[in-house]
Design a protein around this motif. Structure first.
Motif, PDB file in Angstrom:
ATOM      1  N   LYS A  60       0.837  -1.216   0.000  1.00  0.00           N
ATOM      2  CA  LYS A  60       0.000   0.000   0.000  1.00  0.00           C
ATOM      3  C   LYS A  60       0.867   1.259   0.000  1.00  0.00           C
ATOM      4  O   LYS A  60       0.561   2.239  -0.682  1.00  0.00           O
ATOM      5  N   LYS A 108      -8.815  -5.969   2.061  1.00  0.00           N
ATOM      6  CA  LYS A 108      -8.672  -4.528   1.814  1.00  0.00           C
ATOM      7  C   LYS A 108      -9.574  -4.135   0.633  1.00  0.00           C
ATOM      8  O   LYS A 108      -9.113  -3.870  -0.475  1.00  0.00           O
ATOM      9  N   SER A 119       0.906   4.052  -3.039  1.00  0.00           N
ATOM     10  CA  SER A 119       0.623   5.473  -2.772  1.00  0.00           C
ATOM     11  C   SER A 119       1.711   6.367  -3.361  1.00  0.00           C
ATOM     12  O   SER A 119       1.431   7.409  -3.966  1.00  0.00           O
ATOM     13  N   ASP A 175      -9.076  -0.589  -1.095  1.00  0.00           N
ATOM     14  CA  ASP A 175      -7.876  -0.516  -1.940  1.00  0.00           C
ATOM     15  C   ASP A 175      -8.056  -1.327  -3.226  1.00  0.00           C
ATOM     16  O   ASP A 175      -7.619  -0.909  -4.301  1.00  0.00           O
ATOM     17  N   TYR A 223      -4.782  -7.604  -2.018  1.00  0.00           N
ATOM     18  CA  TYR A 223      -5.771  -6.795  -1.292  1.00  0.00           C
ATOM     19  C   TYR A 223      -6.992  -7.634  -0.917  1.00  0.00           C
ATOM     20  O   TYR A 223      -7.547  -7.511   0.187  1.00  0.00           O
TER      21      TYR A 223
END
Length: 695
Positions: free
Chosen positions: A42, A73, A46, A76, A68
Motif C-alpha cells: 500500500k 482490503k 501510494s 484498496d 488486497y
C-alpha cells in the motif's frame, strides 16, 4: 519476517533518494506481493500514484488485487480495479474474491453479472462467497447457472455446495450432490470427505456421518469438529464429549470451534464445572462463548456466577447481545437482586437492545420478581411489540405481587388485542383468582381453556383448581377433581391437595395425599414435614414420631429454611437462630429492641407455629429468631433510611407468626417491607399485607 525487514529497508532507501524509477517501484511492488506484505504494498502504491507511475503490466495489477482481496482490503482493491485500463478474467475474479471476503454479497452478485467472461474460478468464487456469507440458496442458484454454461464442477465447487446444503439443512439436495461427487470420481478427496461428513451430521443422518468419518485414514481437525458438532446438533451431548476425549487421545489439539461445541455439550448435560474448565481453556473467547457460559450458569442455578462472568465479559470489552442481557436479567430475577437488575437494564439501553422482545420480557419478569411491578409496567408499556411471553410475564407478575385485579384486567386487554393465550397465561390468571378469592370467576376461566380457546387443561391448571376449591372450603370438590381428572395425578397435584388439606386441617385427605407423595417423590422432605406438623398441631406425638422415623429410614434430608438480603452488592444469608454473621451481636440487639417495641404495641409471638414437644420458653426463643426476622434486623441497621423499602427473600413459605410480625413492623416504623417467599410476594405497608392474609 527477515524478507519483510529487507523489503522495508529497500523501500526506505528508495524513498530517501535512491533510484526512483517506475521500474524500481514495480520490482519492489512485486516483491511485496510475493512476501504477502500488504502494508508495504500500500505504501509503494501510494508513492507510485504520487509520482504518476503505473505498474508495468496487468499481471502485476492482478497480483496486487489478489493481495488486497486476501487481506480484506476492499477499498484498496476497488480503487485499483477502477484505475485499471485493461481487465481480464483474473482481474474480475480478484474483485469477486475481495467482495466475498468483505461480506459485500450485493456487490458480489452485481460484479458477477457485469463480467464479460466467466470461468470455473468465477463460479467457484461466487458459490463460496454466497455460502460463506449465509446466502446458501443463492449459492445453489449460481451452481445451476454454472451447469447451464456447461462447466464441470471441481472439488472446490462441491465443498462450497455441501456447505450451503448444511446451512439450509437440505438433506435431499446434499445427497444429490454426493451422487455427483461419486460420478466425478472425487469421492476420496479429503476436503470433500470432510464436507460430506459435516453435511450428513448437520442434516440429521449421524450414522452416515459416522461411517464417512470411520473411512478417513488421516482424520484432521475439520473431520473431528464435524463429528463433535454433529453429535451436539443431533441431541447427543454425551457422544460429543466422548468424541472430544477420543480426539485428544489421537494427539490433535482442539481449536476454538471444538472447545465452543464441547462447552455447549457440557452445559446441555448439566456438567457445569466441566464446562467452566473448557471455557477457561478457550484463549480467544468470542461473544458466543461468553454468552453460552453465562446462559449455562443461569440455567443451572449458578446465578451469582452468571453475574460475575458478565462483569468479566464487559471488562474484556466484549459487547453482549440480547441473549446475553436477557440471561443476566433472568439471573437477577432469581436472586431478586434489584440493584444488579437495574444496572443490567442500563447496559441494555447502552447496547441498544432495551426494546428487544426477549430482553423486555426478561426485564418485566425481573422487576416483578423484585416486587417492583410499577417498573415492570413501564417496560411493558414502552415495548414496540409484544408477544404472549411479554403478556404472561406481566399478568403473572401482578398475580404474584397481590395485584390480582390488575392481572385479570390485563388478561382481558390481552384478549381484546387478539393475542391468543397459552398454558402459562392461565397459570397466572388462575393464581390471581385464588388469591383474590374469586372462586366462580376462576371456574369460568378454567372452563374457557377448553371451551373458548380449544386447549386441553394441563396438570398446572388442575393444581390451581384444587387450590381454588380448597381455599373456598370445598375439599370434597378438590378430591373429586383429583379422582376424575383425565391425567394421572403427579406430585404437583398431590402436593396441592396436601397444602389445602393442611390449610383446612383435613387430616384424613392429607394422609391420602401424603402417602401418594411418599411413593412418587420419596426423598422430598416437604410432605413428611407437612403431615408431621398436622399431627403435632393435634398433639398426636406418636404419629409425629412415626413420620420422623420414616424419614430417617428412607434417609430423607430436611432442607434448611433460610432468608437473605442484599446490601452493597453482597448477599447476606441467615438461618433460624443464626449466630454466624459477623454482626450477630448488633443484629440480635436490634431485633430484641424491635420485639419489645412491638409487644408494647400489642404484638404477641404466636407459639402455636412451633410444632415441637418443648416448653413455652423454648418455643418463644425459637420463633422470635426466625431467619426473616434476623434479615429484617440487619436491614434496619444497614438501611436506616425510611423511604427505601426493605427487600427480603425466603426459600420456603413464611410462617404465620413472621407474617403478623412484619405487618406490625411496617406500621410501627412506617416503612414498606417486601418479603418474597416460595409461594408469592408480601408487600407490608401500614400494618397490612398485599396478600390480604391469604397465601
Amino acid at each position: 519476517m527477515k524478507v519483510k525487514h529487507k523489503l522495508r529497508q529497500a523501500i526506505d532507501l528508495l524513498y530517501s533518494g535512491g533510484c526512483s524509477t517506475s521500474e524500481a517501484y514495480t520490482r519492489l511492488l512485486l516483491e511485496c506481493v510475493r512476501a504477502n506484505d500488504v502494508v508495504q504494498a500500500k505504501r509503494l502504491q501510494s508513492h507510485m500514484d504520487l509520482h504518476l507511475f503505473q505498474p508495468a503490466d496487468t499481471f502485476l495489477h492482478n497480483r496486487l488485487l489478489h493481495l488486497y482481496a486476501k487481506f480484506g482490503k476492499l477499498h484498496d482493491a476497488r480503487k485499483l480495479f477502477e484505475k485499471m485500463h485493461k481487465r481480464d478474467v483474473f482481474s474480475w475474479n480478484a474483485m469477486l474474491s475481495a467482495y466475498a471476503k468483505s461480506g459485500s454479497v450485493r456487490d458480489l452478485g452485481a460484479t458477477f453479472d457485469q463480467m464479460p467472461y466467466r470461468d470455473l474460478v468465477s463460479y467457484n468464487t461466487m458459490i463460496a462467497g454466497f455460502a460463506g456469507n449465509g446466502c446458501s440458496s443463492e449459492a445453489l442458484q449460481v451452481f445451476l447457472r454454472m451447469q447451464e454454461e456447461g462447466l464441470e464442477p471441481s472439488e472446490y465447487t462441491f465443498v462450497s455446495l455441501l456447505q450451503a446444503c448444511s446451512q439450509l439443512l437440505d438433506f435431499r439436495r446434499g445427497r444429490q450432490i454426493h451422487g455427483r461427487i461419486i460420478a466425478c470420481d472425487l469421492g476420496r478427496n479429503v476436503f470433500i470427505w470432510n464436507a460430506l461428513t459435516n453435511m450428513y451430521a448437520k442434516c440429521g443422518d449421524i450414522d452416515q456421518a459416522q461411517w464417512l468419518f470411520d473411512q478417513l485414514v488421516d482424520k484432521n481437525l475439520v473431520s473431528w469438529n464435524s463429528m463433535i458438532s454433529g453429535y451436539l446438533i443431533n441431541g447427543q451431548p454425551d457422544k460429543c464429549i466422548d468424541f472430544f476425549h477420543k480426539m485428544q487421545l489421537s494427539g490433535l489439539n482442539p481449536d476454538q470451534v471444538t472447545l465452543s461445541n464441547v462447552l455447549t455439550a457440557h452445559l446441555r448435560s448439566g456438567f457445569i464445572d466441566e464446562a467452566s474448565k473448557v471455557f477457561h481453556k478457550i484463549k480467544e473467547k468470542d461473544k458466543i462463548c461468553w454468552t453460552t457460559m453465562i446462559v449455562g450458569y443461569a440455567q443451572n442455578g449458578r446465578e451469582e456466577d452468571a453475574l460475575l462472568l458478565f462483569g468479566k465479559m464487559l471488562a474484556e470489552d466484549v459487547i453482549p447481545d440480547s441473549v446475553t442481557i436477557s440471561s443476566v436479567v433472568s439471573s437477577c430475577a432469581k436472586l431478586a437482586s434489584l440493584s444488579h437488575g437495574q444496572a443490567t437494564h442500563g447496559k441494555a439501553v447502552l447496547m441498544g437492545v432495551d426494546d428487544d422482545l426477549l430482553v423486555c420480557s426478561a426485564l418485566i419478569d425481573m422487576y416483578c420478581k423484585c416486587g417492583v411491578t410499577s417498573d415492570a409496567w413501564e417496560v411493558f408499556k414502552m415495548m414496540p411489540s409484544r408477544n404472549v411471553v411479554s403478556w404472561n410475564a406481566m399478568i403473572g407478575g401482578y398475580a404474584q405481587n397481590g395485584q390480582d385485579i390488575q392481572a385479570l384486567t390485563l388478561y382481558e386487554s390481552m384478549l381484546q388485542e387478539n393475542m391468543k393465550p397459552d398454558n402459562v397465561t392461565f397459570v397466572g390468571v388462575l393464581s390471581a383468582c385464588i388469591h383474590a378469592n374469586l372462586f366462580a370467576k376462576g371456574q369460568e376461566y378454567f372452563d374457557s381453556i377448553r371451551i373458548q380457546h380449544g386447549m386441553t387443561p394441563t396438570l398446572d391448571h388442575y393444581a390451581s383448581m384444587i387450590c381454588l376449591f380448597g381455599r373456598s372450603d370445598c375439599i370434597d370438590k378438590a378430591v373429586d377433581l383429583v379422582n376424575h381428572m383425565p391425567h394421572e395425578p403427579n406430585s404437583l397435584i398431590w402436593s396441592s391437595l396436601l397444602s389445602v388439606c393442611a390449610l383446612r386441617n383435613d387430616i384424613e385427605h392429607a394422609e391420602v395425599a401424603a402417602r401418594h407423595l411418599f411413593e412418587l417423590d420419596p426423598l422430598n422432605a416437604g410432605p413428611y414435614i407437612m403431615l408431621s406438623n398436622m399431627y403435632a398441631a393435634r398433639g398426636r406425638w406418636k404419629d409425629v414420631s412415626y413420620v420422623r422415623s420414616l424419614m430417617k429410614d428412607k434417609n430423607v434430608k430436611k432442607f434448611a429454611a433460610y432468608s437473605w438480603i442484599e446490601f452493597d452488592n453482597k448477599v447476606h444469608k441467615f438461618i433460624s437462630e443464626d449466630r454466624t454473621h459477623p454482626e450477630t451481636e448488633h443484629i440480635y440487639k436490634e431485633l430484641n429492641r424491635l420485639m419489645r417495641k412491638l409487644q408494647e404495641a400489642g404484638f404477641t409471638p404466636n407459639t402455636n407455629y412451633i410444632l415441637h414437644d418443648v416448653g413455652e420458653k423454648e418455643k418463644i426463643e425459637t420463633i422470635c429468631y426466625h431467619s426473616e426476622k434476623l434479615a429484617l434486623a440487619f436491614a434496619l441497621i444497614k438501611k436506616p433510611d425510611g423511604e427505601i423499602p426493605i427487600r427480603i427473600i425466603k426459600n420456603i413459605r413464611v410462617c404465620g407468626d413472621c407474617h403478623e410480625f412484619m405487618k406490625f413492623v411496617s406500621k410501627i416504623i412506617k416503612r414498606t417491607i417486601i418479603l418474597r417467599d416460595s409461594n408469592r410476594f408480601h408487600h407490608f405497608t401500614g400494618g397490612l399485607c398485599s396478600c390480604k392474609d391469604n397465601w
